[in-house]
Design a protein around this motif. Structure first.
Motif, mmCIF file in Angstrom:
data_model
loop_
_atom_site.group_PDB
_atom_site.id
_atom_site.type_symbol
_atom_site.label_atom_id
_atom_site.label_comp_id
_atom_site.label_asym_id
_atom_site.label_seq_id
_atom_site.Cartn_x
_atom_site.Cartn_y
_atom_site.Cartn_z
ATOM 1 N N LEU A 136 58.787 -5.503 24.031
ATOM 2 C CA LEU A 136 58.493 -5.290 22.613
ATOM 3 C C LEU A 136 59.725 -4.716 21.901
ATOM 4 O O LEU A 136 60.046 -5.087 20.771
ATOM 5 C CB LEU A 136 57.305 -4.332 22.480
ATOM 6 C CG LEU A 136 56.560 -4.397 21.165
ATOM 7 C CD1 LEU A 136 55.944 -5.759 20.947
ATOM 8 C CD2 LEU A 136 55.487 -3.327 21.102
ATOM 9 N N SER A 140 62.133 -6.414 18.924
ATOM 10 C CA SER A 140 62.289 -5.724 17.640
ATOM 11 C C SER A 140 63.748 -5.469 17.280
ATOM 12 O O SER A 140 64.038 -4.925 16.229
ATOM 13 C CB SER A 140 61.544 -4.385 17.686
ATOM 14 O OG SER A 140 60.221 -4.607 18.070
ATOM 15 N N PRO A 142 67.349 -6.633 16.158
ATOM 16 C CA PRO A 142 68.080 -7.796 15.632
ATOM 17 C C PRO A 142 69.267 -8.110 16.546
ATOM 18 O O PRO A 142 69.981 -7.187 16.947
ATOM 19 C CB PRO A 142 68.592 -7.321 14.269
ATOM 20 C CG PRO A 142 67.952 -6.020 14.002
ATOM 21 C CD PRO A 142 67.449 -5.462 15.280
ATOM 22 N N ILE B 228 64.068 -9.245 9.749
ATOM 23 C CA ILE B 228 65.263 -9.499 10.564
ATOM 24 C C ILE B 228 66.141 -10.548 9.873
ATOM 25 O O ILE B 228 67.366 -10.402 9.784
ATOM 26 C CB ILE B 228 64.880 -9.954 11.996
ATOM 27 C CG1 ILE B 228 64.248 -8.789 12.747
ATOM 28 C CG2 ILE B 228 66.109 -10.463 12.746
ATOM 29 C CD1 ILE B 228 64.001 -9.020 14.214
ATOM 30 N N ILE B 272 66.205 -0.722 11.204
ATOM 31 C CA ILE B 272 65.595 -2.061 11.298
ATOM 32 C C ILE B 272 64.668 -2.093 12.510
ATOM 33 O O ILE B 272 63.526 -2.540 12.434
ATOM 34 C CB ILE B 272 66.665 -3.170 11.437
ATOM 35 C CG1 ILE B 272 67.629 -3.156 10.254
ATOM 36 C CG2 ILE B 272 66.011 -4.556 11.556
ATOM 37 C CD1 ILE B 272 68.807 -4.115 10.391
ATOM 38 N N MET B 273 65.181 -1.575 13.643
ATOM 39 C CA MET B 273 64.423 -1.690 14.886
ATOM 40 C C MET B 273 63.090 -0.939 14.801
ATOM 41 O O MET B 273 62.051 -1.465 15.208
ATOM 42 C CB MET B 273 65.245 -1.187 16.055
ATOM 43 C CG MET B 273 64.688 -1.625 17.376
ATOM 44 S SD MET B 273 65.692 -1.071 18.733
ATOM 45 C CE MET B 273 65.302 0.634 18.757
ATOM 46 N N ILE B 276 60.680 -2.909 12.573
ATOM 47 C CA ILE B 276 60.179 -4.118 13.238
ATOM 48 C C ILE B 276 59.214 -3.743 14.370
ATOM 49 O O ILE B 276 58.174 -4.375 14.547
ATOM 50 C CB ILE B 276 61.355 -4.944 13.826
ATOM 51 C CG1 ILE B 276 62.383 -5.264 12.760
ATOM 52 C CG2 ILE B 276 60.866 -6.227 14.489
ATOM 53 C CD1 ILE B 276 61.883 -6.070 11.619
ATOM 54 N N LEU B 277 59.581 -2.693 15.115
ATOM 55 C CA LEU B 277 58.728 -2.255 16.221
ATOM 56 C C LEU B 277 57.343 -1.868 15.708
ATOM 57 O O LEU B 277 56.321 -2.263 16.288
ATOM 58 C CB LEU B 277 59.388 -1.067 16.937
ATOM 59 C CG LEU B 277 58.730 -0.607 18.226
ATOM 60 C CD1 LEU B 277 58.839 -1.679 19.299
ATOM 61 C CD2 LEU B 277 59.365 0.684 18.736
ATOM 62 N N ASN B 280 55.485 -5.042 14.790
ATOM 63 C CA ASN B 280 55.091 -5.789 15.990
ATOM 64 C C ASN B 280 53.927 -5.112 16.716
ATOM 65 O O ASN B 280 53.017 -5.785 17.199
ATOM 66 C CB ASN B 280 56.272 -5.933 16.949
ATOM 67 C CG ASN B 280 57.209 -7.053 16.527
ATOM 68 O OD1 ASN B 280 56.807 -7.963 15.795
ATOM 69 N ND2 ASN B 280 58.445 -7.002 16.957
ATOM 70 N N LEU B 281 53.975 -3.770 16.798
ATOM 71 C CA LEU B 281 52.880 -3.045 17.453
ATOM 72 C C LEU B 281 51.567 -3.279 16.703
ATOM 73 O O LEU B 281 50.536 -3.563 17.308
ATOM 74 C CB LEU B 281 53.186 -1.543 17.474
ATOM 75 C CG LEU B 281 54.096 -1.042 18.589
ATOM 76 C CD1 LEU B 281 54.504 0.403 18.327
ATOM 77 C CD2 LEU B 281 53.400 -1.135 19.939
#
Lengths: 308, 297
Positions: A136, A140, A142, B228, B272-273, B276-277, B280-281
């Motif tokens: 995961l 996430s 990039p 992204i 960003i991470m 996004i995380l 996504n979760l």
């Protein structure tokens, strides 16, 4: 079988025609290339002469047919910026991009499939949860940022690997890892979920009931069927990988078509942009056509239904 | 009155059950909580951390983060090559990323829903045409599609949302079409058709409510992808134009100073991470709760 092949071939042809039409329209909406080809102080008469000479005064459909007729023969004209045939530039740079995309795909699959299988078999274990959480994270991140972080660690801090360029194996490590990691995460998740679904099916229960070793049940019975969706996604992802090289090639100054197209867009070098888009699309549909052929081998059901 | 209550009550019950199912998934809870915090911080940015992301202080160029030697609490995450505060720029960038992410997904979903519904419900020639166009879009390298349109339209926030939104309609159209094809054969739709209900009513009352859960899952996961892509385009100089701070451009600008100022390239990426995380979760949790069959998306 023949019908299936012909159907796939027709699909390939219309997709390519569609892409060539779309990119042709974009290029023509982008402005007048004649203004870029002539010096700033060119007279209106000179501009008009060049337009006439290059056929830009013809109706759009005529221009498209002329473009398509040349493109089929691999002739996309000359680059406005480099002043040499566009195809020559692409042929020079394409191997670098393919090398990067292929290496990333191999790295992703080689690590992801075993991770996915172990996670599925040991479902709910610490190993499963750990690797899926890591996946995961991988998804996430990039890829271009990962690339920069790798440069920071391995080039700036440790001085182990070169920051940019192409030539040796050392040059290939960071860009392919950066490009392949999110793909690896995606394939690990995919393998796990597909395998879990297959492991709950009746034929697996039968295989276990007849006393087969678990290892054989997994490798011969379950994994072979799980390969079908994995191959499909791998084929589709290869196209995205080629698109993904656009940024990673910029980060690592990798001399491929991705970096070339970004420069071409900034230089308003439209014949070059158009040709690169088409070449990448041809590779994408060719890979997917190949994947469709692979189905015939992997999935006997397709063969059976097509023959009916 | 009774009719209205009869209609609303089961839907409320269903919503309640769905929310309870979502709340049972730790990943959805953690992701949702993280995302709420990110959105709230981004919205309340000037009030909570009142530093102008554009104001330059050339005397304080390349100030490292507060915990490093030479760092100061006034610039918690340090400053860039023009002495601009990194934290303020990150918070400002979060607004752009979230806005582009959600707006582009809304646009793509809207286009995808309309085309997917028409394609799946009416079938025949119109379905064939829409799906063939979808095939072409699928084969067009997405990054090249977006950068070639932006090269034509020019860079602006509006163009970025428009391009990312319109380039991403295919996934939604295909998902919706698939759901509509199976729903169309269900008894309740056939019964409705048999009593002469107009097509438009069947689509809006019977089909649309049933495709919402795959759409919600897909939409959530796509927000992550769009963010992204937005940062990728900004990184290439094709995102929102300066002086607005975006995460992608902060990375691109910071890359030049990578040997001297690690914080310039590290923090935007972490921002960003984390975003996004969290998405996504949340998306994973929603998918498990609402539709386990969609595990492969």
């Amino acid at each position: 079988m023949l019908r299936y092949l012909l159907k796939r071939l027709w699909h390939t042809v219309y997709v390519l025609i569609g892409i060539s039409v779309i990119s042709f329209i974009f290029i023509h909406l982008s402005g007048d290339p004649v203004m870029l080809m002539l010096p700033g102080d060119a007279s209106i008469q000179e501009i008009e002469e060049l337009r006439q000479q290059l056929g830009f005064n013809d109706p759009l459909y005529k221009q498209y047919i002329r473009f398509a007729a040349h493109a089929i023969q691999g002739d996309f004209g000359n680059s406005l910026y480099y002043k040499i045939p566009v195809m020559k530039l692409i042929v020079e740079r394409l191997p670098a991009s393919l090398e990067l995309a292929l290496t990333s795909m191999i790295i992703a699959l080689v690590f992801a499939i075993p991770i996915g299988v172990i996670s599925a078999v040991k479902r709910g274990s610490l190993l499963d949860m750990g690797s899926m959480f890591a996946a995961l994270f991988g998804l996430s991140m990039p890829h271009f940022w990962l690339g920069i972080m790798l440069i920071l660690l391995f080039s700036v801090k440790l001085g182990w690997l070169p920051t940019s360029g192409r030539g040796t194996f050392a040059h290939l490590i960071m860009p392919s890892l950066a490009l392949g990691l999110s793909l690896m995460a995606m394939f690990a998740r995919l393998t796990r979920s597909v395998l879990l679904e297959i492991l709950s099916l009746d034929y697996i229960r039968t295989a276990r009931a007849k006393g087969l070793k678990e290892q054989i049940v997994i490798s011969k019975h379950a994994l072979k069927n799980a390969l079908i969706p994995i191959v499909t996604v791998a084929g589709m992802q290869f196209g995205f990988l080629l698109g993904g090289t656009v940024i990673i090639e910029t980060v690592f100054a990798w001399p491929g078509v991705g970096r070339l197209v970004v420069q071409a867009i900034f230089n308003r070098d439209y014949p070059l942009v158009q040709a690169i888009v088409l070449v990448l699309a041809v590779i994408f549909v060719a890979v997917n056509f190949f994947v469709d052929l692979l189905y015939l081998y992997l999935d006997p059901q397709i063969r059976y239904f097509e023959e009916q | 009155m009774t009719i209205i209550i009869d209609e609303i009550a089961p839907r409320l019950r269903l919503l309640n059950e769905t929310l309870r199912e979502v709340a049972r998934r730790p990943s959805a809870l953690v992701g949702g909580a993280m995302l709420i915090i990110i959105v709230l911080t981004s919205l309340s940015f000037p009030a909570v951390y009142n530093v102008n992301p554009l104001s330059q202080d050339l005397m304080a160029r390349f100030t490292p983060p507060a915990w490093q030697e030479g760092g100061t609490v006034a610039h918690l995450l340090g400053t860039d090559n023009l002495g601009r505060d990194i934290l303020a720029r990150l918070l400002h960038g979060s607004r752009i990323s979230l806005l582009v992410g959600f707006a582009a997904v809304a646009l793509a979903a809207l286009a995808g829903i309309i085309l997917g519904l028409i394609s799946g419900y009416y079938g025949g020639r119109i379905d064939n045409i829409i799906m063939r166009i979808a095939d072409i879009f699928m084969a067009y390298p997405f990054m090249l599609l977006t950068i070639s349109i932006i090269a034509v339209l020019g860079t602006s926030l509006f163009n970025l949302i428009l391009v990312l939104g319109l380039s991403d309609w295919v996934t939604y159209a295909r998902t919706i079409r698939g759901s509509v094809l199976s729903l169309k054969e269900k008894e309740f739709v056939e019964a409705s058709r048999a009593i002469g209900t107009p097509h438009r009513t069947i689509i809006t009352r019977h089909i649309l409510p049933n495709v919402i859960s795959p759409l919600l899952i897909l939409g959530t996961l796509r927000v992550a992808n769009i963010i992204i892509w937005e940062s990728g385009l900004s990184f290439l100089g094709m995102g929102v134009p300066p002086p607005m701070a975006t995460w992608g451009r902060m990375l691109a600008d910071g890359r030049i100073y990578i040997t001297d100022a690690w914080w310039l390239v590290t923090f935007p990426g972490i921002a960003i991470m984390i975003t996004i995380l969290s998405i996504n979760l949340l998306g994973d949790g929603l998918r498990d709760a609402l539709d386990p069959r969609l595990r492969n998306i």
